[in-house]
Write a protein that holds these residues in place. Structure first.
Motif, PDB file in Angstrom:
ATOM      1  N   THR B  11       0.837  -1.205   0.000  1.00 42.08           N
ATOM      2  CA  THR B  11       0.000   0.000   0.000  1.00 42.08           C
ATOM      3  C   THR B  11       0.867   1.248   0.000  1.00 42.08           C
ATOM      4  OG1 THR B  11      -1.366  -1.289   1.490  1.00 42.08           O
ATOM      5  CG2 THR B  11      -2.046   0.969   1.093  1.00 42.08           C
ATOM      6  N   LEU B  12       1.914   1.238   0.858  1.00 39.13           N
ATOM      7  CA  LEU B  12       2.765   2.425   0.944  1.00 39.13           C
ATOM      8  C   LEU B  12       3.531   2.639  -0.358  1.00 39.13           C
ATOM      9  CD1 LEU B  12       4.074   2.218   4.581  1.00 39.13           C
ATOM     10  CD2 LEU B  12       2.490   3.857   3.610  1.00 39.13           C
ATOM     11  N   THR B  13       3.963   1.550  -1.022  1.00 45.63           N
ATOM     12  CA  THR B  13       4.678   1.696  -2.290  1.00 45.63           C
ATOM     13  C   THR B  13       3.793   2.378  -3.319  1.00 45.63           C
ATOM     14  OG1 THR B  13       5.784  -0.386  -1.820  1.00 45.63           O
ATOM     15  CG2 THR B  13       5.985   0.447  -4.049  1.00 45.63           C
ATOM     16  N   VAL B  14       2.552   1.868  -3.459  1.00 44.31           N
ATOM     17  CA  VAL B  14       1.665   2.434  -4.475  1.00 44.31           C
ATOM     18  C   VAL B  14       1.287   3.871  -4.109  1.00 44.31           C
ATOM     19  CG1 VAL B  14      -0.567   2.183  -5.591  1.00 44.31           C
ATOM     20  CG2 VAL B  14       0.824   0.169  -5.119  1.00 44.31           C
ATOM     21  N   ALA B  15       0.985   4.077  -2.828  1.00 43.26           N
ATOM     22  CA  ALA B  15       0.561   5.421  -2.419  1.00 43.26           C
ATOM     23  C   ALA B  15       1.683   6.432  -2.642  1.00 43.26           C
ATOM     24  CB  ALA B  15       0.157   5.407  -0.948  1.00 43.26           C
ATOM     25  N   ILE B  21       4.104  11.507  -8.592  1.00 43.29           N
ATOM     26  CA  ILE B  21       3.673  12.239  -9.787  1.00 43.29           C
ATOM     27  C   ILE B  21       2.648  13.309  -9.473  1.00 43.29           C
ATOM     28  CG2 ILE B  21       4.263  10.500 -11.516  1.00 43.29           C
ATOM     29  CD1 ILE B  21       1.413   9.513 -11.309  1.00 43.29           C
ATOM     30  N   SER B  22       2.086  13.303  -8.249  1.00 46.07           N
ATOM     31  CA  SER B  22       1.059  14.307  -7.995  1.00 46.07           C
ATOM     32  C   SER B  22       1.520  15.413  -7.043  1.00 46.07           C
ATOM     33  CB  SER B  22      -0.206  13.638  -7.456  1.00 46.07           C
ATOM     34  OG  SER B  22       0.105  12.950  -6.276  1.00 46.07           O
ATOM     35  N   ALA B  23       2.669  15.245  -6.369  1.00 41.94           N
ATOM     36  CA  ALA B  23       3.122  16.280  -5.448  1.00 41.94           C
ATOM     37  C   ALA B  23       3.478  17.545  -6.229  1.00 41.94           C
ATOM     38  CB  ALA B  23       4.326  15.789  -4.654  1.00 41.94           C
ATOM     39  N   ARG B  24       3.140  18.698  -5.655  1.00 44.10           N
ATOM     40  CA  ARG B  24       3.394  19.949  -6.380  1.00 44.10           C
ATOM     41  C   ARG B  24       4.856  20.359  -6.277  1.00 44.10           C
ATOM     42  NH1 ARG B  24      -1.818  23.768  -5.904  1.00 44.10           N
ATOM     43  NH2 ARG B  24      -3.207  22.306  -6.916  1.00 44.10           N
ATOM     44  N   ASN B  25       5.441  20.101  -5.131  1.00 45.13           N
ATOM     45  CA  ASN B  25       6.831  20.496  -4.912  1.00 45.13           C
ATOM     46  C   ASN B  25       7.749  19.373  -5.393  1.00 45.13           C
ATOM     47  OD1 ASN B  25       9.287  21.201  -3.774  1.00 45.13           O
ATOM     48  ND2 ASN B  25       8.289  22.235  -2.073  1.00 45.13           N
ATOM     49  N   THR B  26       8.706  19.700  -6.262  1.00 42.78           N
ATOM     50  CA  THR B  26       9.555  18.650  -6.841  1.00 42.78           C
ATOM     51  C   THR B  26      10.392  17.955  -5.773  1.00 42.78           C
ATOM     52  OG1 THR B  26      10.944  20.500  -7.445  1.00 42.78           O
ATOM     53  CG2 THR B  26       9.803  19.383  -9.212  1.00 42.78           C
ATOM     54  N   VAL B  27      10.832  18.714  -4.755  1.00 45.13           N
ATOM     55  CA  VAL B  27      11.634  18.084  -3.707  1.00 45.13           C
ATOM     56  C   VAL B  27      10.788  17.058  -2.958  1.00 45.13           C
ATOM     57  CG1 VAL B  27      12.879  18.501  -1.578  1.00 45.13           C
ATOM     58  CG2 VAL B  27      13.174  20.031  -3.483  1.00 45.13           C
ATOM     59  N   HIS B  28       9.509  17.402  -2.716  1.00 44.39           N
ATOM     60  CA  HIS B  28       8.621  16.427  -2.073  1.00 44.39           C
ATOM     61  C   HIS B  28       8.480  15.187  -2.927  1.00 44.39           C
ATOM     62  CE1 HIS B  28       6.459  19.635   0.572  1.00 44.39           C
ATOM     63  NE2 HIS B  28       7.731  19.461   0.860  1.00 44.39           N
ATOM     64  N   SER B  29       8.366  15.395  -4.253  1.00 44.12           N
ATOM     65  CA  SER B  29       8.232  14.223  -5.133  1.00 44.12           C
ATOM     66  C   SER B  29       9.437  13.323  -5.010  1.00 44.12           C
ATOM     67  CB  SER B  29       8.140  14.577  -6.577  1.00 44.12           C
ATOM     68  OG  SER B  29       7.596  15.266  -7.113  1.00 44.12           O
ATOM     69  N   VAL B  30      10.650  13.906  -4.967  1.00 49.70           N
ATOM     70  CA  VAL B  30      11.844  13.059  -4.853  1.00 49.70           C
ATOM     71  C   VAL B  30      11.842  12.330  -3.514  1.00 49.70           C
ATOM     72  CG1 VAL B  30      14.355  13.030  -4.842  1.00 49.70           C
ATOM     73  CG2 VAL B  30      13.169  14.522  -6.377  1.00 49.70           C
ATOM     74  N   LEU B  31      11.416  13.019  -2.456  1.00 43.81           N
ATOM     75  CA  LEU B  31      11.375  12.359  -1.142  1.00 43.81           C
ATOM     76  C   LEU B  31      10.375  11.203  -1.155  1.00 43.81           C
ATOM     77  CD1 LEU B  31      11.622  15.414   1.256  1.00 43.81           C
ATOM     78  CD2 LEU B  31      13.374  13.743   0.743  1.00 43.81           C
ATOM     79  N   PHE B  32       9.233  11.395  -1.857  1.00 41.40           N
ATOM     80  CA  PHE B  32       8.273  10.291  -1.970  1.00 41.40           C
ATOM     81  C   PHE B  32       8.857   9.145  -2.786  1.00 41.40           C
ATOM     82  CE2 PHE B  32       4.821  13.245  -0.754  1.00 41.40           C
ATOM     83  CZ  PHE B  32       4.304  12.460   0.255  1.00 41.40           C
ATOM     84  N   LEU B  33       9.653   9.492  -3.805  1.00 32.40           N
ATOM     85  CA  LEU B  33      10.306   8.452  -4.619  1.00 32.40           C
ATOM     86  C   LEU B  33      11.225   7.613  -3.743  1.00 32.40           C
ATOM     87  CD1 LEU B  33      10.816   7.424  -7.523  1.00 32.40           C
ATOM     88  CD2 LEU B  33      12.730   8.977  -7.625  1.00 32.40           C
ATOM     89  N   ILE B  34      11.963   8.285  -2.854  1.00 30.85           N
ATOM     90  CA  ILE B  34      12.862   7.574  -1.948  1.00 30.85           C
ATOM     91  C   ILE B  34      12.070   6.651  -1.028  1.00 30.85           C
ATOM     92  CG2 ILE B  34      14.427   7.932  -0.012  1.00 30.85           C
ATOM     93  CD1 ILE B  34      15.078  10.648  -1.512  1.00 30.85           C
ATOM     94  N   PHE B  35      10.941   7.151  -0.536  1.00 29.22           N
ATOM     95  CA  PHE B  35      10.086   6.342   0.332  1.00 29.22           C
ATOM     96  C   PHE B  35       9.561   5.128  -0.428  1.00 29.22           C
ATOM     97  CE2 PHE B  35       6.074   5.791   2.819  1.00 29.22           C
ATOM     98  CZ  PHE B  35       6.692   5.433   3.985  1.00 29.22           C
ATOM     99  N   CYS B  36       9.257   5.341  -1.710  1.00 28.74           N
ATOM    100  CA  CYS B  36       8.766   4.264  -2.571  1.00 28.74           C
ATOM    101  C   CYS B  36       9.840   3.182  -2.723  1.00 28.74           C
ATOM    102  CB  CYS B  36       8.400   4.867  -3.913  1.00 28.74           C
ATOM    103  SG  CYS B  36       7.640   3.735  -5.038  1.00 28.74           S
ATOM    104  N   PHE B  37      11.090   3.590  -2.997  1.00 31.48           N
ATOM    105  CA  PHE B  37      12.218   2.647  -3.094  1.00 31.48           C
ATOM    106  C   PHE B  37      12.334   1.834  -1.808  1.00 31.48           C
ATOM    107  CE2 PHE B  37      14.740   5.505  -6.145  1.00 31.48           C
ATOM    108  CZ  PHE B  37      14.352   4.750  -7.215  1.00 31.48           C
ATOM    109  N   PHE B  38      12.178   2.528  -0.704  1.00 33.19           N
ATOM    110  CA  PHE B  38      12.355   1.916   0.591  1.00 33.19           C
ATOM    111  C   PHE B  38      11.333   0.810   0.820  1.00 33.19           C
ATOM    112  CE2 PHE B  38      13.230   2.226   5.135  1.00 33.19           C
ATOM    113  CZ  PHE B  38      14.585   2.425   5.054  1.00 33.19           C
ATOM    114  N   ASN B  39      10.080   1.101   0.453  1.00 31.22           N
ATOM    115  CA  ASN B  39       9.038   0.083   0.611  1.00 31.22           C
ATOM    116  C   ASN B  39       9.228  -1.061  -0.364  1.00 31.22           C
ATOM    117  OD1 ASN B  39       7.224   0.987   2.743  1.00 31.22           O
ATOM    118  ND2 ASN B  39       7.109   2.809   1.484  1.00 31.22           N
ATOM    119  N   ALA B  40       9.730  -0.746  -1.565  1.00 31.05           N
ATOM    120  CA  ALA B  40      10.013  -1.809  -2.527  1.00 31.05           C
ATOM    121  C   ALA B  40      11.085  -2.733  -1.948  1.00 31.05           C
ATOM    122  CB  ALA B  40      10.470  -1.218  -3.845  1.00 31.05           C
ATOM    123  N   ALA B  41      12.071  -2.151  -1.240  1.00 35.91           N
ATOM    124  CA  ALA B  41      13.097  -2.974  -0.597  1.00 35.91           C
ATOM    125  C   ALA B  41      12.460  -3.885   0.446  1.00 35.91           C
ATOM    126  CB  ALA B  41      14.162  -2.085   0.052  1.00 35.91           C
TER     127      ALA B  41
END
Lengths: 344, 202
Positions: B11-15, B21-41
């Motif tokens: 759930t956290l990976t998909v969310a 792709i929906s965060a307005r701030n690009t830095v937030h998007s990168v931080l979410f990408l990192i969180f996504c990698f983490f959950n994939a791990a």
């Protein structure tokens, strides 16, 4: 209901108790590391150090902690609030969760995973996020410059640290931390440990650890003479305290890592009777304390590096050296295996 | 317990992927990408691929995403300007997206695995119940498929040299510190002791 209790609740309680058994002594150790640092620096500079609060100043860390808790947490108006609060929490959490795989004694470890050393390496490489997030979200140029410096520095030194770890792995033949310690056991005691056969790598690793934990002489991210206080310039009270605890926790963690990889972990330095009676965790703590003393010793001795010299040391000296030593170690191990025919 | 962990990580990976792709701030998007990698791990760990999980964190989260975040933070992005062209390019974007989607569907519809694959492979997958997956990956990559591995390494090297060639510019008139000449300097090169008679000077 009984099923739920036995399958979920009971293991959960046991895990929480085990975690507390590691975290609470660790936090006490962090508090007294600050005391130790001030005493060692004072001795190096012919001063007395903290000696007023409590006997020999022993209550000074508690007084400092209380002071930090009582202060007001100021959040700058231009700051990105969520990231600003998340950064110190992340730094502090990362310095704690890595302890899950550290073997304290033969068989005494919270999570004895197959890839323990990779887990440690992964967690230490995440440490840079706390700093970058703090620097960016503070919306201050000093904090941002400190964060950028630190990101470049930590990524650079991680590379050579990785190669050093691979060299140790080749000798030990395992990624499991307990197996790495056991592979250093032998009849020569401390001469069997990896610091001697891999001496140049030990030196490279120790210096890289100083850079990775942003300790002096590589404390450029917080270089106070040019950046006020670096990445945590806007932090106050508890948010600052979390950074502080995280940084000192990381120091202890890296000392533990050095002790396990190069100084034989919980093994006794002299492998015969009176010394082997002493339990292993005492030896491990003694080794950690020794490495920590070296950290402070370096801080009291050396001036700060200039930034281009720091980068030169990381990329042009340590990287080729560790890469070359890795190839050499692999070659020597293969040669021994071929000639002895043992397949070991 | 494993099922619970799977649903949490999945759930956290998909969310977080949606937030990238929906965060307005690009830095937030990168931080979410990192969180996504983490959950994939985390998902990799649940599958028993602990080596891949750790390498994912070390390489992607610890190095690649740091440099990515580095670049995104340094960029001065004006969000209002970015959003201006959004409606104008929307029809073209939708057409490209639909074409790509149809192509992917076609590819998967006609995808047939070679029935003799087990005999064609240079090495069988090592039995995972007997050795750890670090050893299994090591023997596959560095023993059985070593030439393919070396070739991919060379391709990456070429890419790296290309990137350096494109961005490198040799600047003239820069005074660089050469450590070797500094270290090689001797006392005789730098200091001369002169006996000066009193009252005469040199």
């Amino acid at each position: 209901m009984a099923n739920l209790l036995n399958n979920y609740l009971l293991p959960l309680i046991i895990i929480v108790l085990e975690i507390l058994a590691i975290v609470v002594p660790l936090l006490v150790a962090v508090a007294y590391l600050t005391y130790f640092e001030r005493k060692v620096l004072a001795a190096a500079q012919l001063r007395k150090g903290p000696n007023v609060v409590g006997p020999f100043g022993l209550l000074q860390p508690l007084a400092d902690g209380l002071k930090l808790m009582m202060k007001e947490t100021v959040i700058p108006s231009g700051a990105n609030r969520v990231v600003f609060i998340a950064a110190p929490i992340l730094t502090f959490t990362l310095s704690l969760i890595a302890w899950a795989v550290i073997p304290i004694q033969a068989g005494v470890v919270l999570a004895d995973i197959n890839v323990g050393i990779l887990y440690l390496f992964a967690i230490s490489s995440l440490g840079v996020y706390g700093i970058i997030m703090a620097g960016w979200s503070s919306n201050s140029k000093y904090a941002f410059l400190g964060a950028l410096r630190s990101a470049a520095q930590m990524v650079s030194y991680e590379v050579s640290m990785g190669f050093v770890i691979v060299t140790v792995l080749l000798c030990a033949g395992s990624l499991n931390l307990s197996a790495i310690v056991n592979s250093q056991a032998g009849s020569y005691g401390l001469l069997n440990w990896y610091w001697l056969p891999l001496l140049p790598m030990f030196v490279v690793f120790f210096i890289s650890v100083l850079a990775e934990t942003n300790r002096s002489p590589f404390d450029l991210p917080e270089g106070e003479s040019e950046l006020v206080a670096g990445f945590f310039v806007e932090y106050s009270a508890m948010t600052f305290a979390l950074f502080f605890l995280g940084e000192y926790g990381n120091m202890i963690l890296m000392s533990a890592m050095t002790s396990i990889l190069f100084l034989g972990g919980w093994l006794s330095p002299l492998p015969f009777a009176p010394f082997t009676w002493i339990p292993g965790f005492v030896w491990l703590f003694a080794k950690i304390a020794f490495v920590l003393f070296c950290f402070l010793w370096v801080r009291a001795t050396f001036p700060r590096f200039r930034y281009d010299q720091l980068m030169r040391l990381g990329w042009k000296v340590f990287l080729p050296l560790s890469l070359g030593w890795l190839v050499l170690t692999a070659g020597v191990l293969t040669a021994i295996r071929t000639w002895s025919g043992t397949g070991g | 317990m494993i099922a619970l962990a799977f649903w949490l990580f999945a759930t956290l990976t998909v969310a977080s992927a949606v937030m990238v792709i929906s965060a307005r701030n690009t830095v937030h998007s990168v931080l979410f990408l990192i969180f996504c990698f983490f959950n994939a791990a985390g998902l990799f760990v649940l599958l028993g691929a602990e080596f891949l999980a750790m390498i994912l964190v070390v390489v992607y989260v610890g190095a690649v995403a740091v440099l990515f975040l580095f670049v995104v933070m340094m960029l001065d992005i004006d969000f209002t300007e970015l959003r201006q062209g959004f409606l104008r390019y929307l029809p073209v974007g939708i057409v490209v997206g639909v074409v790509l989607c149809v192509e992917i569907v076609f590819v998967f519809k006609t995808w047939i695995l070679n029935p003799d694959m087990a005999t064609v492979a240079a090495a069988v997958t090592p039995p995972l119940d007997q050795i750890s997956n670090t050893q299994a990956l090591g023997s596959l990559i560095y023993t059985h498929y070593v030439y393919a591995f070396q070739a991919s390494g060379l391709i990456l090297l070429v890419a790296m040299i290309g990137a350096i060639m494109l961005t490198h510019r040799a600047r003239v008139g820069v005074r660089k510190q050469t450590i070797s000449t500094q270290v090689a300097r001797k006392r005789e090169d730098a200091v001369t002791v002169v006996k000066v008679p009193t009252g005469e000077g040199i």
